[in-house]
Design a protein around this motif. Sequence first.
Motif, PDB file in Angstrom:
ATOM      1  N   ARG A 207     -33.938 104.287   7.837  1.00 44.30           N
ATOM      2  CA  ARG A 207     -33.954 104.230   6.381  1.00 44.30           C
ATOM      3  C   ARG A 207     -34.753 105.411   5.861  1.00 44.30           C
ATOM      4  N   GLU A 208     -34.301 105.952   4.736  1.00 45.36           N
ATOM      5  CA  GLU A 208     -35.015 107.057   4.123  1.00 45.36           C
ATOM      6  C   GLU A 208     -36.297 106.525   3.500  1.00 45.36           C
ATOM      7  N   LYS A 209     -37.404 107.218   3.772  1.00 46.17           N
ATOM      8  CA  LYS A 209     -38.674 106.793   3.209  1.00 46.17           C
ATOM      9  C   LYS A 209     -38.797 107.333   1.795  1.00 46.17           C
ATOM     10  N   LEU A 210     -39.102 106.447   0.872  1.00 49.47           N
ATOM     11  CA  LEU A 210     -39.288 106.818  -0.519  1.00 49.47           C
ATOM     12  C   LEU A 210     -40.774 106.947  -0.796  1.00 49.47           C
ATOM     13  N   PRO A 211     -41.161 107.868  -1.696  1.00 45.26           N
ATOM     14  CA  PRO A 211     -42.576 107.937  -2.046  1.00 45.26           C
ATOM     15  C   PRO A 211     -42.988 106.670  -2.788  1.00 45.26           C
ATOM     16  N   MET A 212     -44.028 106.038  -2.307  1.00 47.56           N
ATOM     17  CA  MET A 212     -44.510 104.784  -2.886  1.00 47.56           C
ATOM     18  C   MET A 212     -45.786 105.063  -3.682  1.00 47.56           C
TER      19      MET A 212
ATOM     20  N   ARG B   3     -44.798 100.197  -5.460  1.00 44.82           N
ATOM     21  CA  ARG B   3     -43.359 100.312  -5.702  1.00 44.82           C
ATOM     22  C   ARG B   3     -42.939 101.769  -5.512  1.00 44.82           C
ATOM     23  N   PRO B   4     -41.637 102.044  -5.378  1.00 48.58           N
ATOM     24  CA  PRO B   4     -41.179 103.432  -5.307  1.00 48.58           C
ATOM     25  C   PRO B   4     -41.524 104.191  -6.593  1.00 48.58           C
TER      26      PRO B   4
ATOM     27  N   ALA C 131     -39.945 106.244  -8.298  1.00 49.31           N
ATOM     28  CA  ALA C 131     -38.858 106.326  -9.272  1.00 49.31           C
ATOM     29  C   ALA C 131     -38.880 105.153 -10.249  1.00 49.31           C
ATOM     30  N   GLU C 132     -39.484 104.038  -9.870  1.00 49.53           N
ATOM     31  CA  GLU C 132     -39.539 102.865 -10.739  1.00 49.53           C
ATOM     32  C   GLU C 132     -40.726 102.896 -11.702  1.00 49.53           C
TER      33      GLU C 132
END
Length: 157
Positions: A47-52, A62-63, A65-66
Motif C-alpha cells: 500500500r502507498e504510504k500517505l503523509p499522516m 489522519r492523512p 489531504a483530509e
Amino acid sequence: MPRAMPTAPRQTLVRAEPDGPRRVSLASDVLRTVDLSMVHSDPSLHREKLPMRTCVGCRQCRPAAELVRLVADTGVNPPVVVIDHRKTMSGRGAWLHPDPECLGLAVQRKAFVRAFRIGGLTVDSDLLMREIESVATQRGRHKPATEEQVAEDMSTP
C-alpha cells in the motif's frame, strides 16, 4: 612450558555449482537458504504510504489531504493564525480537521500557541470558523448543524 592447545581443523563444504564444484569454508562464510518468493513479493500487496498528520483539535491522526494546514502570519503584529490553502507557506504548521468542533477544541485547549511556539499569538476564532466552514463546503464535507436546517433544505418553496 605449557603446551598450546591444538586448533580445530577448518571444516570445508563442497557445493555443487552450475560451473563446477566450489569449496566454501564454513568458518568464514555462513550459508543460508533464501526463499526468493519472500524477497520478491507481489507489488499489489504494497500500500502507498500517505503523509499522516495529527489534528490539533481532536488529536486524531489522519492523512494530510483530509486536514487543513494553519500557520502563524508573523508579518502582522501581533502574529495571527491563518489558513494555508496551498500548504506552501513558510513556518511551523498546525493541522486541523475542516470541522468547527475541532477548531473549538483547539482554541479551548490553547493548542495553537503550543503548536506554533510563538508568544502573543492572536487567534480570531470567528474568522477561522468562517474560513473552515468554506473549506468544508468546498470539499463536500459540510455537515448541517441541526435537523431543522436539513428539513428546511429538503422542503419545497
